[in-house]
Design a protein around this motif. Structure first.
Motif, PDB file in Angstrom:
ATOM      1  N   ASP A  90     -14.178 -10.938   0.811  1.00  0.00           N
ATOM      2  CA  ASP A  90     -13.767 -10.145   1.819  1.00  0.00           C
ATOM      3  C   ASP A  90     -12.152  -9.594   1.329  1.00  0.00           C
ATOM      4  N   VAL A  91     -12.268  -8.254   1.298  1.00  0.00           N
ATOM      5  CA  VAL A  91     -10.854  -7.716   1.144  1.00  0.00           C
ATOM      6  C   VAL A  91     -10.369  -7.678   2.561  1.00  0.00           C
ATOM      7  N   ALA A  92      -9.124  -8.317   2.682  1.00  0.00           N
ATOM      8  CA  ALA A  92      -8.303  -8.721   3.797  1.00  0.00           C
ATOM      9  C   ALA A  92      -7.123  -7.756   4.132  1.00  0.00           C
ATOM     10  N   ASN A  93      -6.517  -7.138   2.968  1.00  0.00           N
ATOM     11  CA  ASN A  93      -5.418  -6.458   3.128  1.00  0.00           C
ATOM     12  C   ASN A  93      -5.067  -5.568   1.744  1.00  0.00           C
ATOM     13  N   LEU A  94      -4.653  -4.517   1.766  1.00  0.00           N
ATOM     14  CA  LEU A  94      -4.454  -3.657   0.640  1.00  0.00           C
ATOM     15  C   LEU A  94      -3.268  -3.112   0.935  1.00  0.00           C
ATOM     16  N   THR A  95      -2.047  -3.232   0.018  1.00  0.00           N
ATOM     17  CA  THR A  95      -0.596  -3.135  -0.057  1.00  0.00           C
ATOM     18  C   THR A  95      -0.412  -2.058  -0.968  1.00  0.00           C
ATOM     19  N   MET A  96       0.151  -0.887  -0.506  1.00  0.00           N
ATOM     20  CA  MET A  96       0.639   0.165  -1.375  1.00  0.00           C
ATOM     21  C   MET A  96       1.950   0.806  -0.908  1.00  0.00           C
ATOM     22  N   VAL A  97       2.678   1.181  -1.800  1.00  0.00           N
ATOM     23  CA  VAL A  97       3.924   2.013  -1.601  1.00  0.00           C
ATOM     24  C   VAL A  97       3.469   3.400  -1.508  1.00  0.00           C
ATOM     25  N   TRP A  98       3.740   4.065  -0.725  1.00  0.00           N
ATOM     26  CA  TRP A  98       3.343   5.637  -0.533  1.00  0.00           C
ATOM     27  C   TRP A  98       4.179   6.306   0.385  1.00  0.00           C
ATOM     28  N   PRO A  99       4.549   7.394   0.182  1.00  0.00           N
ATOM     29  CA  PRO A  99       4.376   8.185  -1.302  1.00  0.00           C
ATOM     30  C   PRO A  99       5.160   7.210  -2.495  1.00  0.00           C
ATOM     31  N   PRO A 100       4.450   7.682  -3.560  1.00  0.00           N
ATOM     32  CA  PRO A 100       5.339   6.792  -5.029  1.00  0.00           C
ATOM     33  C   PRO A 100       6.565   7.573  -4.864  1.00  0.00           C
ATOM     34  N   GLU A 101       7.878   6.548  -5.187  1.00  0.00           N
ATOM     35  CA  GLU A 101       9.107   7.161  -5.393  1.00  0.00           C
ATOM     36  C   GLU A 101       9.151   7.968  -6.421  1.00  0.00           C
ATOM     37  N   ARG A 102      10.057   9.021  -6.480  1.00  0.00           N
ATOM     38  CA  ARG A 102      10.115  10.153  -7.743  1.00  0.00           C
ATOM     39  C   ARG A 102      11.317   9.377  -8.362  1.00  0.00           C
TER      40      ARG A 102
END
Length: 130
Positions: A107-119
């Motif tokens: 089971d995929v319990a969580n996805l973490t991503m930085v958005w929007p990507p830093e410039r």
């Protein structure tokens, strides 16, 4: 054995393209990272519920079923981290625990991503920005 798994932190894996996806992915070896593992053995009561009270099955699986929460780098093949994919992923849960391992459920319990990507660099004008 569970202690060994729970001690995994920032573990680098070498993962060859898994056999199950080799027909549609390039045959490469990728370095991926397991950031943290939190594992525990299921209680006898949890095994009984999972096995729908099949006494023979409960007896054979008691103290052998593990629930593990794995935090990993994006793109890590978790199934292969568990069973090793015929030693195509090293290290794997089996080599860490010193036994054969397989997975019953993922089971995929969580996805973490930085958005929007830093410039990088100076702020750029984007269409619509003033």
């Amino acid at each position: 054995m569970i202690c060994k798994l729970n001690n995994v932190e920032n573990l680098d894996l070498l993962q060859k393209t898994p056999l199950r996806v080799l027909h549609r992915r390039s045959p490469l070896t990728r370095t991926k990272r397991i950031i943290k593992v939190n594992a525990r053995v299921l209680t006898k009561e949890e095994v009984e519920v999972s096995c729908k009270h099949d006494l023979k099955l409960i007896e054979s699986l008691n103290n052998k079923l593990v629930v593990a929460e794995v935090v990993s780098e994006a793109g890590t093949y978790i199934k292969e981290f568990v069973h090793g994919d015929f030693s195509r992923t090293v290290p794997n849960v089996g080599t860490i625990m010193g036994t054969r391992c397989d997975m019953l459920q993922l089971d995929v319990a969580n996805l973490t991503m930085v958005w929007p990507p830093e410039r990088n660099g100076p702020k750029e004008n984007i269409i619509g920005e003033k």
